[in-house]
Design a protein around this motif. Structure first.
Motif, short mmCIF file in Angstrom:
data_model
loop_
_atom_site.label_atom_id
_atom_site.label_comp_id
_atom_site.label_asym_id
_atom_site.label_seq_id
_atom_site.Cartn_x
_atom_site.Cartn_y
_atom_site.Cartn_z
N MET A 1 33.39 32.33 38.07
CA MET A 1 33.50 32.39 39.52
C MET A 1 34.87 32.97 39.89
SD MET A 1 33.05 29.32 42.14
CE MET A 1 33.65 29.43 43.77
N THR A 2 34.86 33.97 40.70
CA THR A 2 36.08 34.64 41.12
C THR A 2 36.62 34.01 42.40
OG1 THR A 2 35.30 36.70 40.17
CG2 THR A 2 37.08 36.86 41.74
N THR A 3 37.92 33.80 42.43
CA THR A 3 38.58 33.28 43.62
C THR A 3 38.99 34.44 44.50
OG1 THR A 3 39.44 31.42 42.35
CG2 THR A 3 40.51 31.89 44.44
N TYR A 4 38.73 34.33 45.78
CA TYR A 4 39.11 35.36 46.73
C TYR A 4 40.17 34.84 47.69
CZ TYR A 4 35.16 38.07 45.12
OH TYR A 4 34.31 38.78 44.33
N TYR A 5 41.03 35.75 48.13
CA TYR A 5 42.13 35.41 49.03
C TYR A 5 42.05 36.30 50.27
CZ TYR A 5 43.83 33.71 44.53
OH TYR A 5 43.93 33.09 43.33
N THR A 6 42.45 35.76 51.40
CA THR A 6 42.54 36.56 52.61
C THR A 6 43.94 37.17 52.68
OG1 THR A 6 43.34 34.75 53.97
CG2 THR A 6 40.94 35.05 53.86
N LEU A 30 46.58 48.19 46.90
CA LEU A 30 45.64 47.07 46.93
C LEU A 30 44.28 47.57 47.39
CD1 LEU A 30 47.77 44.32 48.71
CD2 LEU A 30 47.36 44.56 46.27
N GLN A 31 43.24 46.88 46.95
CA GLN A 31 41.88 47.19 47.40
C GLN A 31 41.24 45.89 47.86
OE1 GLN A 31 39.94 48.95 44.08
NE2 GLN A 31 41.04 50.88 44.26
N GLN A 45 44.12 41.86 42.68
CA GLN A 45 44.99 42.33 43.77
C GLN A 45 46.17 41.39 43.95
OE1 GLN A 45 43.98 45.35 44.49
NE2 GLN A 45 42.21 44.80 43.24
N ARG A 46 45.92 40.10 43.78
CA ARG A 46 47.00 39.11 43.87
C ARG A 46 48.01 39.36 42.76
NH1 ARG A 46 48.10 34.42 41.39
NH2 ARG A 46 49.35 32.91 42.56
N ALA A 47 47.55 39.67 41.57
CA ALA A 47 48.44 39.93 40.44
C ALA A 47 49.32 41.15 40.71
CB ALA A 47 47.65 40.13 39.17
#
Length: 51
Positions: A1-6, A30-31, A45-47
């Motif tokens: 499960m992938t964590t998503y960020y706003t 970033l995308q 993208q966070r990385a």
């Protein structure tokens, strides 16, 4: 499960503005993935912001 960020999540975590997040996106650094009205960023993208 992938964590998503706003954009707000990332901006708060890295002490930058949401406008900076959008700027990085326009420059191709970033995308995001659009879901409804919001743009979401995954762990990759966070990385990129960590570096």
């Amino acid at each position: 499960m992938t964590t998503y960020y706003t954009a707000a999540d990332l901006a708060n975590e890295f002490s930058i503005t949401r406008r900076a997040i959008r700027f990085y996106e326009t420059k191709g650094l970033l995308q995001s993935e659009r879901r409804g009205r919001f743009m979401y960023y995954d762990y990759r993208q966070r990385a990129r912001l960590i570096i």
